[in-house]
Every structure is written in C-alpha cells, then in structure tokens.
Design an enzyme around this catalytic site. Structure first.
Site, mmCIF file in Angstrom:
data_model
loop_
_atom_site.group_PDB
_atom_site.id
_atom_site.type_symbol
_atom_site.label_atom_id
_atom_site.label_comp_id
_atom_site.label_asym_id
_atom_site.label_seq_id
_atom_site.Cartn_x
_atom_site.Cartn_y
_atom_site.Cartn_z
ATOM 1 N N ASP A 1 0.856 -1.183 0.000
ATOM 2 C CA ASP A 1 0.000 0.000 0.000
ATOM 3 C C ASP A 1 0.895 1.237 0.000
ATOM 4 O OD1 ASP A 1 -2.283 1.729 0.277
ATOM 5 O OD2 ASP A 1 -3.320 0.120 1.338
ATOM 6 N N HIS B 1 -13.803 -1.317 -5.872
ATOM 7 C CA HIS B 1 -14.978 -0.435 -5.819
ATOM 8 C C HIS B 1 -14.595 1.040 -5.644
ATOM 9 C CE1 HIS B 1 -15.740 -0.724 -1.131
ATOM 10 N NE2 HIS B 1 -14.582 -0.174 -1.410
#
Length: 360
Positions: free
Chosen positions: A221, A267
C-alpha cells in the site's frame, strides 16, 4: 327524464339491487417509516459507543439507570432513554433492573476485543454521516462529498492525521471479521505467498495467516499506510510471517507471490483503472497463480442486494468508483487473461462474495 347513466337515478321498482363498494387495498406504510427513521437507530448506536457504554459494561458488568446517570454525569431522563433504546436495538439486555451487553455488543463493541467493530461505527458517525447528508448533491454533480476534489486527488490523500487515523481504524474493524469469513469460504491452503494489494492496515493478512499456517503475506500500500499496517502486524505478533511494502499499485506490483488479494479496492476506482490493475496482476502472477476479488457484489440484474447497492452509493460520496457485479469482474478478468473464473458467496460485514480468476 333522468339519464340512464345518472348516479342519482333510483333503482327500478321492486329490484333488489345492492350498491357495489370498492375499497382500495393499500400496502403498509410501515416500511417507509422504517426507512425514514433508519438514522435513529444508527445515531443511538453511535452515541452509546461515543460515551463508551459498551466498554463500561464489558465482562458482564451491569448498570442501572441511576448508575449510568452517576457514571456519565447524565440527567436521569436521557440516561433511561439511552438504555431503553439500546435494549430495543438488541445491543443491551435487562435482568433484575440492570442492563448488560448482549453477546453482539460484547464481541464487537468493547474496545480492545479482537473483533472490535467500533472503529467503523466512529467513522460512519464522524465522516460518512455528513457526506450522506449531501447525497442529492453527489447525485447531481457526480462528485464526492466527504472531501474536496479541488484540493485532493483522492480521499486517500487526506492530510488530516485525525481523519486518516479514524479511516484506517475503521477499515481494520470492518476487515477483520470479513477476512475470517473469506478464509473459510475460499480455500487458500495450496498457496504460499499472498500479496494484499492495497492491503491497508493488514487485517486480512493477519486473519488469513492465522487460518493458514503455511501462508506468508505482504501488505502492499502507500508508504504511510504500510507504516500503519506494520504497527498492527507487530501488535498481532506475526512479523515473522507478514511484511509491508510501500508503493503505488497503479505503477507496479511486487513479484514472487502466487495469490493476489483485492479486497474492497476495485470499488474505489473506475472501470478503466480496474481493468489496468487486473492486467498488472496477471502479469505479476506465476502460472497457476490466482487473484481473489473480495467485495460486496451487486447482482448481475442490478437490483440489489441492499448492502451492496448502498455501499455503491457510499462510493459515490467517497470515490470515483462503484460496486460492480460478478459478470463485470468476470469479463475484466477474462480480458486480462485469467481463466477458470468463479464466484464464491459468503456472508460478512464488508463482502458477500469473491470473484476468483486463475492464471493458466
């Protein structure tokens, strides 16, 4: 002479005519009342959590109205109303005049418990609630309402340390139990190295490594997020099995992993970015590797289910993305080169299924 169609014309003499009365049958308005007042239940939960009610009652400790009045410095009237409301919502139970946590509250709303969910409750209250108050604005502008696109490039660029900490604590809360359910539904036993793309706080990796003793994982990340994950991994005592790597998954993916996890990631982004990311995943995986997309999936008919459809609207106020369907994910996976694509369904707070693709 009166018209034969006159409503006032008398019936024929000696005719035994009964008037026909038609009553319209209306559906119950109760569901609309429940929808209209849904925030009442949420704000009751949020206020009780903010006042640390459930943590005060941890371990079976009970409290009376008078006790709560004294403990929190409340007036007896709102103290009684709060306890009654929490009991009505299934958050507390009452025995012999004392209110106690239900198993639900004891498991998920007590600070420090392994599956503590309060982080998400707090974020929903302090961040999402205001954004949802501007939903009509988001629908009309196609722009998020929880942050300013003129100032930030995405919600993940928020420089407010308090809001960032709140967001990632919420994601950890939401992800922990979901990861457990994912690990039960999808067999990861034949994989050895998991790359958690956009892995956030590392909740999925911690849970999945608990379930699969041979699994090793990497949280990939942004550097400041990877630092948060490192702290959570240290707290969980699994630094020997999980590492963190900082980077941008739109630019590169680390190699040497045989399964990729994309949980609540796709999403956030539009279709073009998602398709590019899946192509990058395919290129980085070895033959026989797999990618697992874990999400609240909208059904292919786009009629529900409600948790996925409403999460999709949440993406409207937060991101450029939406919640997609298994058919959409399957098409993108196939386009990227994946085969033997399947959807596995399960029930969890942040996902109802996983779409899995395998690299030939």
């Amino acid at each position: 002479m009166a018209s034969q169609l006159s409503r006032t014309a008398p019936p024929a003499k000696h005719a035994n005519v009964q008037p026909i009365v038609t009553t319209q049958v209306l559906p119950s308005a109760v569901p609309l009342m429940a929808l209209s007042t849904g925030f009442w239940a949420f704000k009751t939960l949020a206020a009780a959590h903010e006042l640390d009610l459930f943590s005060r009652l941890a371990g079976g400790a009970g409290i009376t109205v008078a006790g709560l009045t004294e403990a929190l410095g409340l007036h007896p009237r709102p103290a009684e109303m709060l306890l009654t409301g929490c009991a009505a919502l299934g958050l507390l139970e009452k025995t012999d005049g004392r209110y106690r946590n239900t198993p639900l509250s004891e498991a998920y709303l007590v600070r420090g418990k392994p599956y503590y969910f309060g982080g998400f409750v707090q974020m929903a209250d302090k961040r999402l609630y205001a954004g949802w108050g501007k939903l009509a604005e988001a629908l009309c502008t196609n722009r998020p309402t929880t942050w300013d696109p003129a100032v930030q490039s995405s919600m993940f660029d928020d420089e407010d340390p308090t809001m960032l900490a709140l967001f990632w604590e919420a994601m950890h809360s939401l992800s922990t139990m979901t990861a457990r359910k994912l690990g039960e539904a999808v067999d990861l036993g034949h994989f050895r190295r998991l790359l958690d793309i956009g892995g956030g706080s590392g909740a999925y990796d911690i849970e999945l490594c608990k379930q699969y003793g041979e699994l090793r994982a990497t949280v990939f990340d942004l550097p400041h997020v990877a630092a948060i994950a490192a702290g959570k991994i240290t707290e969980a005592g699994v630094t020997d099995r999980i590492k963190t790597v900082g980077g941008n998954f739109f630019e590169q993916l680390p190699g040497d992993h045989d399964v990729h996890l994309l949980s609540m990631i796709l999403h956030d982004w539009d279709e073009a970015k998602n398709r590019a990311l899946l192509r990058r995943s395919f290129e980085a995986l070895p033959s026989g590797g797999a990618v697992v997309i874990s999400e609240l999936l909208v059904n292919d008919e786009k009629t529900g289910p409600a948790p996925a459809a409403l999460m999709s609207l949440n993406m409207l106020i937060e991101t450029e993305g939406r919640n997609y369907t298994p058919a959409e994910y399957s098409a993108w996976l196939e386009e990227a080169g994946f085969r033997h694509i399947e959807t596995v369904w399960f029930d969890a707070p942040a996902a109802n299924g996983a779409v899995i693709g395998r690299k030939p």
